[in-house]
Design a protein around this motif. Structure first.
Motif, PDB file in Angstrom:
ATOM      1  N   GLY A 384       0.787  -1.224   0.000  1.00 32.58           N
ATOM      2  CA  GLY A 384       0.000   0.000   0.000  1.00 32.58           C
ATOM      3  C   GLY A 384       0.819   1.273   0.000  1.00 32.58           C
ATOM      4  O   GLY A 384       0.410   2.288   0.575  1.00 32.58           O
ATOM      5  N   TYR A 385       1.977   1.261  -0.648  1.00 28.04           N
ATOM      6  CA  TYR A 385       2.781   2.474  -0.804  1.00 28.04           C
ATOM      7  C   TYR A 385       2.071   3.443  -1.755  1.00 28.04           C
ATOM      8  O   TYR A 385       1.361   3.032  -2.682  1.00 28.04           O
ATOM      9  N   ARG A 386       2.320   4.696  -1.546  1.00 21.19           N
ATOM     10  CA  ARG A 386       1.913   5.725  -2.501  1.00 21.19           C
ATOM     11  C   ARG A 386       3.166   6.469  -2.938  1.00 21.19           C
ATOM     12  O   ARG A 386       3.968   6.868  -2.105  1.00 21.19           O
ATOM     13  N   TYR A 387       3.307   6.633  -4.246  1.00 18.33           N
ATOM     14  CA  TYR A 387       4.507   7.302  -4.766  1.00 18.33           C
ATOM     15  C   TYR A 387       4.151   8.073  -6.026  1.00 18.33           C
ATOM     16  O   TYR A 387       3.124   7.833  -6.679  1.00 18.33           O
ATOM     17  N   ALA A 388       5.013   9.027  -6.366  1.00 18.80           N
ATOM     18  CA  ALA A 388       4.764   9.911  -7.501  1.00 18.80           C
ATOM     19  C   ALA A 388       4.718   9.113  -8.800  1.00 18.80           C
ATOM     20  O   ALA A 388       5.509   8.188  -9.008  1.00 18.80           O
ATOM     21  N   ALA A 389       3.805   9.493  -9.681  1.00 16.87           N
ATOM     22  CA  ALA A 389       3.665   8.797 -10.959  1.00 16.87           C
ATOM     23  C   ALA A 389       4.765   9.172 -11.945  1.00 16.87           C
ATOM     24  O   ALA A 389       5.063   8.413 -12.865  1.00 16.87           O
ATOM     25  N   ALA A 390       5.376  10.331 -11.749  1.00 18.66           N
ATOM     26  CA  ALA A 390       6.416  10.819 -12.656  1.00 18.66           C
ATOM     27  C   ALA A 390       7.783  10.667 -12.002  1.00 18.66           C
ATOM     28  O   ALA A 390       7.898  10.586 -10.775  1.00 18.66           O
ATOM     29  N   PRO A 391       8.848  10.623 -12.824  1.00 14.92           N
ATOM     30  CA  PRO A 391      10.203  10.541 -12.268  1.00 14.92           C
ATOM     31  C   PRO A 391      10.438  11.689 -11.292  1.00 14.92           C
ATOM     32  O   PRO A 391       9.947  12.794 -11.520  1.00 14.92           O
ATOM     33  N   PRO A 392      11.123  11.437 -10.180  1.00 18.73           N
ATOM     34  CA  PRO A 392      11.881  10.223  -9.830  1.00 18.73           C
ATOM     35  C   PRO A 392      11.113   9.182  -9.018  1.00 18.73           C
ATOM     36  O   PRO A 392      11.721   8.360  -8.359  1.00 18.73           O
ATOM     37  N   TYR A 393       9.770   9.219  -9.036  1.00 15.72           N
ATOM     38  CA  TYR A 393       8.925   8.198  -8.391  1.00 15.72           C
ATOM     39  C   TYR A 393       9.136   8.140  -6.879  1.00 15.72           C
ATOM     40  O   TYR A 393       9.122   7.071  -6.276  1.00 15.72           O
ATOM     41  N   LYS A 394       9.311   9.295  -6.274  1.00 17.85           N
ATOM     42  CA  LYS A 394       9.563   9.382  -4.831  1.00 17.85           C
ATOM     43  C   LYS A 394       8.311   8.985  -4.058  1.00 17.85           C
ATOM     44  O   LYS A 394       7.182   9.309  -4.454  1.00 17.85           O
ATOM     45  N   ILE A 395       8.517   8.288  -2.940  1.00 20.50           N
ATOM     46  CA  ILE A 395       7.391   7.893  -2.112  1.00 20.50           C
ATOM     47  C   ILE A 395       6.671   9.119  -1.563  1.00 20.50           C
ATOM     48  O   ILE A 395       7.284  10.138  -1.242  1.00 20.50           O
ATOM     49  N   LEU A 396       5.342   9.000  -1.446  1.00 21.19           N
ATOM     50  CA  LEU A 396       4.514  10.049  -0.856  1.00 21.19           C
ATOM     51  C   LEU A 396       4.030   9.637   0.524  1.00 21.19           C
ATOM     52  O   LEU A 396       3.829  10.480   1.392  1.00 21.19           O
ATOM     53  N   SER A 397       3.830   8.349   0.714  1.00 22.27           N
ATOM     54  CA  SER A 397       3.502   7.812   2.033  1.00 22.27           C
ATOM     55  C   SER A 397       3.701   6.311   1.995  1.00 22.27           C
ATOM     56  O   SER A 397       3.669   5.692   0.919  1.00 22.27           O
ATOM     57  N   THR A 398       3.901   5.723   3.159  1.00 25.44           N
ATOM     58  CA  THR A 398       4.013   4.273   3.292  1.00 25.44           C
ATOM     59  C   THR A 398       3.162   3.882   4.505  1.00 25.44           C
ATOM     60  O   THR A 398       2.704   4.741   5.259  1.00 25.44           O
TER      61      THR A 398
END
Length: 576
Positions: A384-398
């Motif tokens: 259930g990770y959330r991460y950016a759809a565009a590069p660099p795909y950094k996590i938004l929450s875990t």
């Protein structure tokens, strides 16, 4: 009629001017035997204006354009490619690199300007493709493109992927880009490769997809390193994912460097737990600062590492790092990844404290990036990770880190760069360590740093740290005294604006001019400034002397050489 031949332009956008490309010269070297093909390499940065870059590409009037794509440059590269194709519709446009080796169908569906994508290692696939472009005087027909392994291309209006090409078994079969004179040696940092692949299988890393470690031959390695050392390249960075995967091989290369090096510094990515006693004996003889080791700790929690497939014992790894610090003059760079499975904010701070306690020269902290193609994508979906759809795909929450905590970690990382990694505040950091955990100081400072304007000068930074200290520790005279000493070690206290940490203890300025300090004669034409101030302790002694001590700081500046600072205890008779 004379055949004018065809032109290949290889291009990339770096994140910084100081960076140089190894991929493009390697591709150019691989294509050097293609009759009728000339090659030009162009390296720019992501900070340059789009229109300027586009004009530069169009002005080359190449028949074949190849772009090297990474997480930091993909979006800008795609903008350039889309516009370039409209201006030069007959040009063949090929993309390659780690950022386009996965999801090629979606990429090419969204960007019709792309004729072909080279997946994975590019030398063989791109050489075959470039040879066909020259033979066909343009984009090859579908039946020929389909015979090139390791590419995704357009065929009869459809996007098709040819069979995967296995990793190149012997990378040195291709000509050396150094011997061919294709690498830009004017940059302060030049990359060189002595092996490919990685023995580890970390789920978050692209290198985990290629565990077949393949080394260049001994002769090729020595020739490339000799080429760079003879030309006194400032910093030579070996891009091997785990340089010391083979202990004997590492020893032989290090011994060769020590025998032949002139003035270059070397950066290696190594696995600390693979260092042997023989390595430590050898590294103990390396001159101070010549070698820099980047070692990926990633997390201090064994269970977290196990969940991402990293076979590493944190205690063994950290014990080896401590030994590097204790027994050698190697510059130590440690990496932490925030957001790995099972590790929350408190766990991250515990990992950070383990690293800070070792006293490395540099700690790099980055939130996890969920890269395309890596096993971490599956883990992220399951957990259930959330991460950016565009590069660099950094996590938004875990499940273990909120968005706000990730932002806090990014602020903390920036403060590590400004305060710890800069090397400008050694005595303050030592004093903070005695007053409590360093990780707690950085955690609490990061909360205060959020929304604060980035310091534009060393004076601004010192005043910002003064604010952190007073907010966290109150008016602690000892810590402010340490900050004042570190300030004087780095910058002349100008009368126009003194650092806040000085308080009421201002100090005095000496007459300017040439002179002697500690028996040292200053160079002719240098600007000399002096400053005296009394501090609570003698910070030049180890351990610190307990008596209040007056110090004389001499600032020596000469055009083209920067400024250096000489520090001495001061008595009324003379400095001692």
């Amino acid at each position: 009629m004379i055949d004018a031949g065809m032109k290949l332009l290889l291009a990339t956008l770096h994140s910084r001017y100081s960076h140089s490309s190894l991929a493009l010269p390697s591709l150019a070297a691989a294509c050097s035997g293609i009759a009728g093909l000339s090659c030009v390499i162009r390296e720019w940065t992501i900070h340059e204006h789009h229109d300027r870059l586009l004009r530069g590409l169009v002005a080359e009037e190449a028949d074949l354009y190849g772009f090297s794509c990474y997480i930091w440059n993909l979006e800008q590269t795609l903008r350039l490619v889309d516009d370039l194709k409209q201006i030069l519709p007959q040009a063949v446009i090929v993309l390659g690199g780690p950022e386009v080796s996965f999801g090629t169908f979606q990429l090419m569906s969204a960007h019709l300007a792309i004729d072909c994508v080279v997946r994975g290692e590019g030398e063989e696939s791109f050489r075959e493709l470039a040879g066909l472009v020259v033979a066909c005087r343009g984009l090859p027909p579908d039946e020929l493109l389909g015979k090139v392994s390791g590419i995704t291309c357009r065929r009869e209006g459809e996007i098709i992927a040819t069979s995967d090409r296995p990793p190149i078994s012997c990378p040195e079969l291709f000509p050396s880009p150094f011997a061919a004179g294709l690498v830009d040696l004017t940059k302060p940092l030049v990359y060189v490769e002595t092996s490919r692949g990685c023995p580890f299988s970390c789920a978050f890393c692209l290198s985990s997809l290629d565990r077949s470690v393949r080394s260049h031959g001994e002769q090729r390695i020595r020739e490339d390193l000799s080429f760079l050392m003879e030309r006194e390249v400032a910093t030579i960075k070996l891009v091997d994912r785990t340089f010391n995967y083979d202990p004997q091989r590492a020893t032989e290369i290090w011994e060769f460097i020590l025998r032949h090096n002139r003035s270059s510094m070397f950066h290696f990515e190594i696995a600390a737990e693979l260092l042997t006693d023989d390595h430590f004996r050898l590294l103990g003889a390396v001159p101070q600062g010549i070698f820099r080791f980047e070692m990926g700790v990633q997390s201090g929690d064994a269970e977290t590492l196990q969940r991402v497939g990293r076979k590493s014992d944190p205690e063994k790894l950290l014990a080896a790092v401590r030994r590097v610090r204790r027994e050698t003059g190697v510059v130590v760079h440690l990496d932490l990844v925030a957001g790995l499975p099972g590790e929350g904010y408190d766990g991250f701070l515990r990992s950070l404290e383990l690293l800070l306690a070792i006293g490395p020269h540099h700690i790099q902290v980055e939130p996890l990036k969920v890269l395309k193609g890596v096993p971490m994508r599956r883990i992220a979906a399951e957990e259930g990770y959330r991460y950016a759809a565009a590069p660099p795909y950094k996590i938004l929450s875990t499940p273990w880190l909120s968005y706000e905590e990730i932002c806090r970690i990014e602020d903390l990382s920036r403060l590590l760069d400004l305060i710890h990694n800069s090397g400008r505040f050694p005595r303050l950091l030592k004093g903070l360590e005695a007053a409590g955990t360093l990780s707690s100081f950085f955690h609490r400072s990061a909360a205060l740093f959020s929304g604060v304007t980035e310091p534009k000068s060393f004076l601004d930074l010192s005043d910002l740290i003064h604010r952190f200290l007073t907010e966290i520790h109150g008016e602690c005279s000892h810590l402010l005294d340490l900050l004042s000493f570190d300030f004087c070690r780095n910058e002349y206290p100008a009368t126009s604006r003194l650092p806040l940490c000085f308080g009421q203890v201002v100090g005095s300025r000496e007459a300017r001019g040439p002179g002697f300090t500690g028996g040292e004669t200053f160079p002719a034409g240098a600007r000399i400034r002096r400053f005296r101030r009394i501090f609570l302790k003698n910070y030049l002694e180890i351990p610190w002397g307990e008596e209040a001590t007056e110090f004389l700081f001499t600032y020596v500046a000469k055009q083209g050489e920067g400024e250096r600072v000489v520090v001495e205890r001061f008595t009324k008779a003379r400095p001692v």
